[in-house]
Design a protein around this motif. Sequence first.
Motif, mmCIF file in Angstrom:
data_model
loop_
_atom_site.group_PDB
_atom_site.id
_atom_site.type_symbol
_atom_site.label_atom_id
_atom_site.label_comp_id
_atom_site.label_asym_id
_atom_site.label_seq_id
_atom_site.Cartn_x
_atom_site.Cartn_y
_atom_site.Cartn_z
ATOM 1 N N PRO A 142 -1.952 -4.406 15.501
ATOM 2 C CA PRO A 142 -2.365 -5.739 15.063
ATOM 3 C C PRO A 142 -2.659 -6.645 16.257
ATOM 4 O O PRO A 142 -2.100 -6.463 17.348
ATOM 5 N N SER A 143 -3.513 -7.640 16.054
ATOM 6 C CA SER A 143 -3.930 -8.538 17.145
ATOM 7 C C SER A 143 -2.746 -9.203 17.833
ATOM 8 O O SER A 143 -2.755 -9.419 19.046
ATOM 9 N N GLU A 144 -1.719 -9.531 17.071
ATOM 10 C CA GLU A 144 -0.548 -10.226 17.611
ATOM 11 C C GLU A 144 0.693 -9.339 17.610
ATOM 12 O O GLU A 144 1.810 -9.831 17.688
ATOM 13 N N GLY A 145 0.488 -8.014 17.483
ATOM 14 C CA GLY A 145 1.615 -7.089 17.525
ATOM 15 C C GLY A 145 2.280 -6.857 16.190
ATOM 16 O O GLY A 145 2.996 -5.869 16.007
ATOM 17 N N GLU A 146 2.080 -7.760 15.243
ATOM 18 C CA GLU A 146 2.605 -7.629 13.893
ATOM 19 C C GLU A 146 1.550 -8.167 12.932
ATOM 20 O O GLU A 146 0.723 -8.998 13.314
ATOM 21 N N CYS A 147 1.560 -7.674 11.703
ATOM 22 C CA CYS A 147 0.568 -8.121 10.715
ATOM 23 C C CYS A 147 1.276 -8.834 9.567
ATOM 24 O O CYS A 147 2.237 -8.314 8.991
ATOM 25 N N LYS A 148 0.791 -10.037 9.261
ATOM 26 C CA LYS A 148 1.291 -10.846 8.153
ATOM 27 C C LYS A 148 0.151 -10.966 7.155
ATOM 28 O O LYS A 148 -0.847 -11.629 7.411
ATOM 29 N N LEU A 149 0.309 -10.324 6.019
ATOM 30 C CA LEU A 149 -0.806 -10.059 5.112
ATOM 31 C C LEU A 149 -0.548 -10.605 3.717
ATOM 32 O O LEU A 149 0.549 -10.462 3.178
ATOM 33 N N LEU A 150 -1.569 -11.229 3.143
ATOM 34 C CA LEU A 150 -1.581 -11.581 1.725
ATOM 35 C C LEU A 150 -2.745 -10.855 1.066
ATOM 36 O O LEU A 150 -3.869 -10.889 1.570
ATOM 37 N N VAL A 151 -2.470 -10.206 -0.060
ATOM 38 C CA VAL A 151 -3.505 -9.527 -0.839
ATOM 39 C C VAL A 151 -3.457 -10.070 -2.259
ATOM 40 O O VAL A 151 -2.376 -10.142 -2.859
ATOM 41 N N ALA A 152 -4.619 -10.463 -2.790
ATOM 42 C CA ALA A 152 -4.696 -11.008 -4.148
ATOM 43 C C ALA A 152 -5.695 -10.188 -4.957
ATOM 44 O O ALA A 152 -6.815 -9.932 -4.503
ATOM 45 N N TRP A 153 -5.279 -9.778 -6.153
ATOM 46 C CA TRP A 153 -6.144 -9.023 -7.061
ATOM 47 C C TRP A 153 -6.355 -9.810 -8.351
ATOM 48 O O TRP A 153 -5.390 -10.341 -8.927
ATOM 49 N N HIS A 154 -7.584 -9.847 -8.823
ATOM 50 C CA HIS A 154 -7.870 -10.329 -10.177
ATOM 51 C C HIS A 154 -8.324 -9.124 -10.998
ATOM 52 O O HIS A 154 -9.390 -8.558 -10.743
ATOM 53 N N ILE A 155 -7.504 -8.727 -11.947
ATOM 54 C CA ILE A 155 -7.829 -7.587 -12.806
ATOM 55 C C ILE A 155 -8.757 -8.084 -13.910
ATOM 56 O O ILE A 155 -8.342 -8.877 -14.768
ATOM 57 N N GLU A 156 -10.000 -7.639 -13.875
ATOM 58 C CA GLU A 156 -10.940 -8.032 -14.924
ATOM 59 C C GLU A 156 -10.698 -7.237 -16.201
ATOM 60 O O GLU A 156 -10.737 -7.781 -17.299
ATOM 61 N N LYS A 157 -10.464 -5.955 -16.038
ATOM 62 C CA LYS A 157 -10.083 -5.130 -17.186
ATOM 63 C C LYS A 157 -9.250 -3.968 -16.696
ATOM 64 O O LYS A 157 -9.429 -3.476 -15.572
#
Length: 203
Positions: free
Chosen positions: A32-47
């Motif tokens: 990772p760019s800063e040695g650690e990764c801080k991640l948010l992932v968002a999903w919208h389930i359409e069906k």
Amino acid sequence: MTTPAPDWRLEGRYFETCNCETACPCIWLQPPSEGECKLLVAWHIEKGHLNDVQLHDLNVVLACHAPDNMIKGGWSAGLYIDDRADQAQTAAIQQIFTGQAGGHLSVLIGLVGEVWGIKQVAISYQEDGDSRRMVIPGIAEAEIQNIQGITGGEAMIRNPPLCVVTSHPSVVAKSKQFNYQDYGQDWEFSERNGYHSAFTYQP
């Protein structure tokens, strides 16, 4: 007697943003760019469905911290499920997004070593042109906007060694806002990496 494999499929839209510089080196199995990764992932389930449980028009968010190169594992993560989901839908989403139903999500969750927790919360997921935005009131807020390719249009990445979605190429974006405060974490930054695309998940 062998338990039959679950019948499930999800389709929709997703985006992610992290603290890495654009484009995130983690998908190329680099640190990772800063040695650690801080991640948010968002999903919208359409069906979607899991067996006979319908999962249309529901949102899911994953907050994730990787202390080193992401492919090494050892991630810590918290899962957030749309509070509009009923009891059966919540159980189905939890089964899929904790990797118990198989498919690509089980590969990703296999890299998680610690689960902070699973909560049912209000989640807003919005798309406006080339922007994507997610809000969990009092916990998280993230917004990304596309980066234009050299010939115009969307800049895209196809088939990297590590990614959240394998079914569609990722559109490269940059964050306008990223805030997350929960489970003892306090993340806030902007102008960092983002990706988004459609998705299809199945066993």
